[in-house]
Design an enzyme around this catalytic site. Sequence first.
Site, PDB file in Angstrom:
ATOM      1  N   ASN A   9       0.868  -1.176   0.000  1.00 13.70           N
ATOM      2  CA  ASN A   9       0.000   0.000   0.000  1.00 13.70           C
ATOM      3  C   ASN A   9       0.910   1.233   0.000  1.00 13.70           C
ATOM      4  OD1 ASN A   9      -1.756   2.081   0.512  1.00 13.70           O
ATOM      5  ND2 ASN A   9      -2.376   1.358   2.551  1.00 13.70           N
ATOM      6  N   TRP A  10       0.987   1.880  -1.143  1.00 16.49           N
ATOM      7  CA  TRP A  10       1.907   3.016  -1.269  1.00 16.49           C
ATOM      8  C   TRP A  10       1.345   4.275  -0.615  1.00 16.49           C
ATOM      9  CZ3 TRP A  10       3.821   2.664  -7.112  1.00 16.49           C
ATOM     10  CH2 TRP A  10       4.453   1.413  -7.287  1.00 16.49           C
ATOM     11  N   LYS A  11       0.088   4.239  -0.209  1.00 13.96           N
ATOM     12  CA  LYS A  11      -0.581   5.403   0.403  1.00 13.96           C
ATOM     13  C   LYS A  11      -0.384   6.637  -0.495  1.00 13.96           C
ATOM     14  CE  LYS A  11      -0.152   3.152   4.843  1.00 13.96           C
ATOM     15  NZ  LYS A  11      -0.028   3.246   6.288  1.00 13.96           N
ATOM     16  N   GLU A  96      -6.719   4.649   8.057  1.00 14.48           N
ATOM     17  CA  GLU A  96      -6.539   6.085   7.753  1.00 14.48           C
ATOM     18  C   GLU A  96      -7.795   6.658   7.115  1.00 14.48           C
ATOM     19  OE1 GLU A  96      -2.923   5.431   5.604  1.00 14.48           O
ATOM     20  OE2 GLU A  96      -1.948   4.891   7.497  1.00 14.48           O
ATOM     21  N   GLU A 166      -5.040  -4.864  10.660  1.00 14.05           N
ATOM     22  CA  GLU A 166      -4.028  -3.822  10.812  1.00 14.05           C
ATOM     23  C   GLU A 166      -4.264  -3.079  12.137  1.00 14.05           C
ATOM     24  OE1 GLU A 166      -2.252  -2.723   6.739  1.00 14.05           O
ATOM     25  OE2 GLU A 166      -3.861  -1.326   7.163  1.00 14.05           O
TER      26      GLU A 166
HETATM   27  P1  13P Z   1       3.211   0.446   7.638  1.00 15.31           P
HETATM   28  O1  13P Z   1       3.734  -0.838   6.998  1.00 15.31           O
HETATM   29  O2  13P Z   1       3.921   1.662   7.160  1.00 15.31           O
HETATM   30  O3  13P Z   1       3.172   0.313   9.115  1.00 15.31           O
HETATM   31  O4  13P Z   1       1.697   0.620   7.140  1.00 15.31           O
HETATM   32  C1  13P Z   1       0.842  -0.460   7.201  1.00 15.31           C
HETATM   33  C2  13P Z   1      -0.396  -0.122   6.454  1.00 15.31           C
HETATM   34  O5  13P Z   1      -1.143   0.763   6.848  1.00 15.31           O
HETATM   35  C3  13P Z   1      -0.672  -0.860   5.218  1.00 15.31           C
HETATM   36  O6  13P Z   1      -1.947  -0.611   4.752  1.00 15.31           O
END
Ligand code: 13P
Length: 250
Positions: A9-11, A96, A166
């Site tokens: 997930n590159w956000k 998020e 998560e």
């Molecule tokens: P991180 O791997 O940066 O903790 O993020 C996890 C995440 O939210 C994947 O969707």
Amino acid sequence: MRRKFVAGNWKMNTNRATAIELAKTVAAGAGTVGARVAVCPPAVYLEAVAAVLAGSRVELGGQNAYLTNAGAFTGENSPAMLKDIGCGLVILGHSERRQFFGETDESVSKKAKIALENGLEPIVCVGETLQERQAGKTFEVLRTQILGSLQSIDAPNLSRVVIAYEPVWAIGTGVNATPDQAQEAHAFLRGLIAEKYGLSLSQNLVILYGGSVKADNAATLFGQPDVDGGLVGGAALDGKGFLQIVAAGA
Ligand code: 13P
């Protein structure tokens, strides 16, 4: 037998050039066998990344989609649009989005239904906050979220859904759930699915762990009996590191 699955997930990261570079590294390094692998870039780069991934075994996913296919919804992308440009997956209900964009179990469930109708596999995210864990409410929160987020999904469609556990306290903090904590939550979620949808569907359901997954903790986490791979944030932005995580799922 469930197959391991690692999705990045590159956000809201990368730009056009770095998204293409990252996709090239992942596509070139993914080879032809191993864990199932996907990347989920920002929506505006999906099409550019799709072109890079063509011919590779790396799958493409969106990070969100709206709950209807067309209309006056300024700023939104529909599941049909994601499908149209080459996505097979879509992340829904990420914490998020729940925290900053008002996503609820009900909206996630509606989104999951229409995503499935459009041939997208939803990756439905659930997870407790630190306060909820400390208050002993983890299981209660997970029960409400998973049953609420899947309320529009019937048994035949559940086989095309992926769950991501998560824990919010582990996302982007460098503090991953311990393998035991992850296993406990995954087994609990699988048990709830067994109650609602039956044992066979629950045993085939892929449940990913997300929250500070890195190359050096992936193998232990993925080695837990109910942890079927990972949804990776920060560590997915480094192509070589991400490929090591994918290899940990093989
Ligand atoms: P991180 O791997 O940066 O903790 O993020 C996890 C995440 O939210 C994947 O969707």
